[in-house]
Design an enzyme around this catalytic site. Sequence first.
Site, mmCIF file in Angstrom:
data_model
loop_
_atom_site.group_PDB
_atom_site.id
_atom_site.type_symbol
_atom_site.label_atom_id
_atom_site.label_comp_id
_atom_site.label_asym_id
_atom_site.label_seq_id
_atom_site.Cartn_x
_atom_site.Cartn_y
_atom_site.Cartn_z
ATOM 1 C CD1 TRP A 179 6.241 -27.863 -29.150
ATOM 2 C CD2 TRP A 179 8.126 -27.191 -28.035
ATOM 3 N NE1 TRP A 179 5.817 -26.832 -28.777
ATOM 4 C CE2 TRP A 179 6.714 -26.300 -28.295
ATOM 5 C CE3 TRP A 179 9.106 -26.864 -27.579
ATOM 6 C CZ2 TRP A 179 7.017 -25.043 -27.629
ATOM 7 C CZ3 TRP A 179 9.272 -25.452 -27.004
ATOM 8 C CH2 TRP A 179 8.135 -24.567 -27.016
ATOM 9 C CD GLU A 217 5.496 -31.456 -26.855
ATOM 10 O OE1 GLU A 217 5.104 -30.566 -25.880
ATOM 11 O OE2 GLU A 217 6.646 -31.857 -26.760
ATOM 12 C CE LYS A 219 3.080 -23.789 -25.736
ATOM 13 N NZ LYS A 219 4.428 -23.418 -24.940
ATOM 14 C CG ASP A 250 2.302 -30.282 -22.969
ATOM 15 O OD1 ASP A 250 1.821 -29.927 -22.397
ATOM 16 O OD2 ASP A 250 3.627 -30.552 -22.823
ATOM 17 C CG HIS A 253 1.475 -28.149 -25.506
ATOM 18 N ND1 HIS A 253 2.513 -28.329 -26.324
ATOM 19 C CD2 HIS A 253 1.760 -27.322 -24.453
ATOM 20 C CE1 HIS A 253 3.689 -28.021 -25.787
ATOM 21 N NE2 HIS A 253 3.222 -27.502 -24.599
ATOM 22 C CG HIS A 277 5.364 -33.901 -22.941
ATOM 23 N ND1 HIS A 277 6.366 -32.935 -23.660
ATOM 24 C CD2 HIS A 277 6.154 -35.022 -23.020
ATOM 25 C CE1 HIS A 277 7.340 -33.416 -24.003
ATOM 26 N NE2 HIS A 277 7.575 -34.855 -23.703
ATOM 27 C CG ASP A 285 1.916 -25.007 -21.929
ATOM 28 O OD1 ASP A 285 1.776 -25.756 -21.168
ATOM 29 O OD2 ASP A 285 2.784 -25.257 -22.603
ATOM 30 C CG ASP A 287 4.284 -26.689 -18.677
ATOM 31 O OD1 ASP A 287 3.876 -27.728 -18.979
ATOM 32 O OD2 ASP A 287 4.677 -25.474 -19.440
ATOM 33 C CG ASP A 317 6.752 -30.630 -20.300
ATOM 34 O OD1 ASP A 317 7.557 -29.890 -19.721
ATOM 35 O OD2 ASP A 317 6.390 -30.364 -21.542
#
Length: 392
Positions: A179, A217, A219, A250, A253, A277, A285, A287, A317
């Site tokens: 990523w 990955e 985003k 993800d 993302h 993820h 994002d 997380d 993640d």
Amino acid sequence: MNAYTFAKEQYATLGIDTEAAIKTLDSIPVSMHCWQGDDVRGFEQRGGALSGGIQATGSHPGAANNADELRSMIDRALTLIPGTTRINLHAMYGDVKGVERNEIKPEHFAAWIDWAKEHNLAIDFNPTLFGHPKSADGLTLSHPDKAIRDFWIEHCKRSRKIAETFTKEIGSPSVCNLWIADGFKDVPADTMMPRKRLVEALDEIFAEKLDVIDAVESKLFGIGVESYTVGSHEFYMGYAAKNNLALCLDAGHFHPTEVISAKISAVSLFVQRLLLHVSRPVRWDSDHVILLDDELIAIAKEIIRHDLSDRVHIGLDYFDGSIDRVSAWAVGMRNMRKALLIALLEPYKQMKEAEYRFDFTTRLTLTEESKTLPWAAVWDEYCARSGRPVRL
């Protein structure tokens, strides 16, 4: 009659074998991310901001300061987490103090290998292309300066070699996920050339066939690169399909109205493997620690309903420095397994058969009634058999 016996009988009336569900649940690997334990700082001790749109917030005491402390924290978390667990490392978490990223070698992760063997754990890996002076421009593999691109290409090549060492030493294929945060704060005039440079860099990185599962990955954006991301979803979807790589989805993302559960069955028709993820975005994002919410359960159902557990690699993640970090791991990992158990106990066969008959009434009834079936009693039994606490 105890709660599990009652639950077992209830599920049996729908043709669902709770013993088989427990056995399958225990075998599905979930990769636990190391970076929750230290707020994504790593052990290079170079200082400075993370960059790449990453920001860990909170000042709860107890963040790991070195690899030994991090492994000790993971040890405590593992006593709370049932099931087959893997560990997911970033390149900045080895014995790498004073080591440039284009110079990392498997020997810098020898302590992790010894620890993983002792704990019967497999290791996944990620090159680290953020939080470094050579990523300060917001570009790495797509940078117009060839010297900078070559630096990061070499780092990624060496990261794949390290992942291959994990595969050989531990005996389980290591997922090596790439990523980058490359992009621009404002709209660029030329959106094509950075992507052409990225393709050329990726082609060089993946030219050598190694015994790893390579993933790429995408985003949507990050802090400082709000207007344009080189490695978009469309870019990596095409690159993964063309080059037979795993595609990483993800949960944070994508656009706020998008969910990755809606993408799993679609992209699985065109790529052999998926890497997930799993995080919880809030507004963007961010997380957050994953909850047992509708989206997490939907992700698990897509994996189980379509028999994708051998093609979808599940990794968590998130990074929250405002709460106890070991507890954050335990809550998230247990929630992921709870979601998988709910999916395994779903009367999907009957729902699908009703749908094929265009009997949408039965499909709806089964969907709603299954939500209140006693899955929690099966979870409690599973934890007890695993030697893990039923409640945290």
